[in-house]
Design an enzyme around this catalytic site. Structure first.
Site, PDB file in Angstrom:
ATOM      1  N   CYS A  55     105.322 -69.585  47.393  1.00  0.00           N
ATOM      2  CA  CYS A  55     106.577 -69.973  46.734  1.00  0.00           C
ATOM      3  C   CYS A  55     106.450 -71.120  45.751  1.00  0.00           C
ATOM      4  O   CYS A  55     107.414 -71.442  45.064  1.00  0.00           O
ATOM      5  CB  CYS A  55     107.630 -70.312  47.784  1.00  0.00           C
ATOM      6  SG  CYS A  55     107.341 -71.872  48.659  1.00  0.00           S
ATOM      7  N   CYS A 102     109.355 -71.677  52.269  1.00  0.00           N
ATOM      8  CA  CYS A 102     109.339 -70.226  52.510  1.00  0.00           C
ATOM      9  C   CYS A 102     108.941 -69.847  53.939  1.00  0.00           C
ATOM     10  O   CYS A 102     109.047 -68.694  54.316  1.00  0.00           O
ATOM     11  CB  CYS A 102     108.422 -69.523  51.513  1.00  0.00           C
ATOM     12  SG  CYS A 102     106.648 -69.782  51.791  1.00  0.00           S
ATOM     13  N   CYS A 129      94.756 -78.831  58.628  1.00  0.00           N
ATOM     14  CA  CYS A 129      93.675 -77.873  58.410  1.00  0.00           C
ATOM     15  C   CYS A 129      94.299 -76.627  57.775  1.00  0.00           C
ATOM     16  O   CYS A 129      94.935 -75.826  58.462  1.00  0.00           O
ATOM     17  CB  CYS A 129      93.021 -77.553  59.749  1.00  0.00           C
ATOM     18  SG  CYS A 129      91.609 -76.465  59.637  1.00  0.00           S
ATOM     19  N   CYS A 164     105.047 -73.660  55.499  1.00  0.00           N
ATOM     20  CA  CYS A 164     105.691 -74.151  54.290  1.00  0.00           C
ATOM     21  C   CYS A 164     107.151 -74.444  54.596  1.00  0.00           C
ATOM     22  O   CYS A 164     107.851 -73.617  55.180  1.00  0.00           O
ATOM     23  CB  CYS A 164     105.571 -73.118  53.169  1.00  0.00           C
ATOM     24  SG  CYS A 164     106.503 -73.578  51.687  1.00  0.00           S
TER      25      CYS A 164
END
Length: 183
Positions: free
Chosen positions: A101, A150, A170, A147
């Site tokens: 996104c 999104c 990570c 995220c």
């Protein structure tokens, strides 16, 4: 007998370490086409470096706009193989964005060499850029990093990073886009 078991465990340890960041299935390594800052990706109307509105799309919609290997990692929580991603061993100055996104995730100043085989960061760009959830898959207790815009799978966060945060984000290279700083 105990000595033999101990050596068997030592021999198998690299296999478990290889999966420490959440290795599910092998995904092919992909070349991510660099995107210019504030420009979208062809075929993905949801990609933006400036829009911070949350996206609530079905996986069917994501499947239409994401390359197959990016979809596998970001929507099905697969993990690229260690030491194969584009960004695991880079030190170029710039900004990392969500590959699905375009959400701003990290600045290169927060990146460090962790030797785990995936790009590692000690701090996200802002508190809303990444959200977390418990992940008890593969018989491990971990915290998944998603995220904040999104909900795509980025990787995992661990408490073995450097100061000042002590965190190690990570991340999968394939889940990141990178825009180098201009001079």
């Amino acid at each position: 007998m105990k000595t033999t078991s101990f050596f068997c465990i030592l021999l198998l340890l690299p296999l478990f370490t290889f999966q420490a960041c959440g290795q599910n299935k092998e995904t092919k390594s992909s070349t991510i086409i660099p995107v210019e800052k504030n420009q979208g990706k062809p075929g993905n109307p949801y990609y933006s470096h400036t829009d911070t509105n949350k996206l609530n799309l079905s996986n069917a919609e994501w499947k239409k706009v994401l390359p197959e290997d990016v979809y596998a990692v970001m929507r099905e929580a697969e993990t690229e193989r260690a030491f194969t991603g584009k960004y695991w061993n880079t030190d170029v100055k710039g900004t990392y964005y969500c590959a699905s996104c375009g959400n701003l995730l990290f600045r290169s100043g927060a990146k460090f060499a962790s030797s785990c085989g995936w790009p590692s960061f000690f701090e996200q760009e802002n508190k809303k850029s990444i959200v977390f959830k418990d992940d008890n898959s593969l018989g491990m207790e971990r915290i998944e990093a998603l995220c904040g815009r999104c909900g795509g799978h980025l990787g995992h966060i661990f408490d073995d990073g450097p100061a000042p945060t002590g965190k190690r984000y990570c991340m999968n290279s394939i889940a990141l886009d990178f825009v180098p700083d201009t001079k």
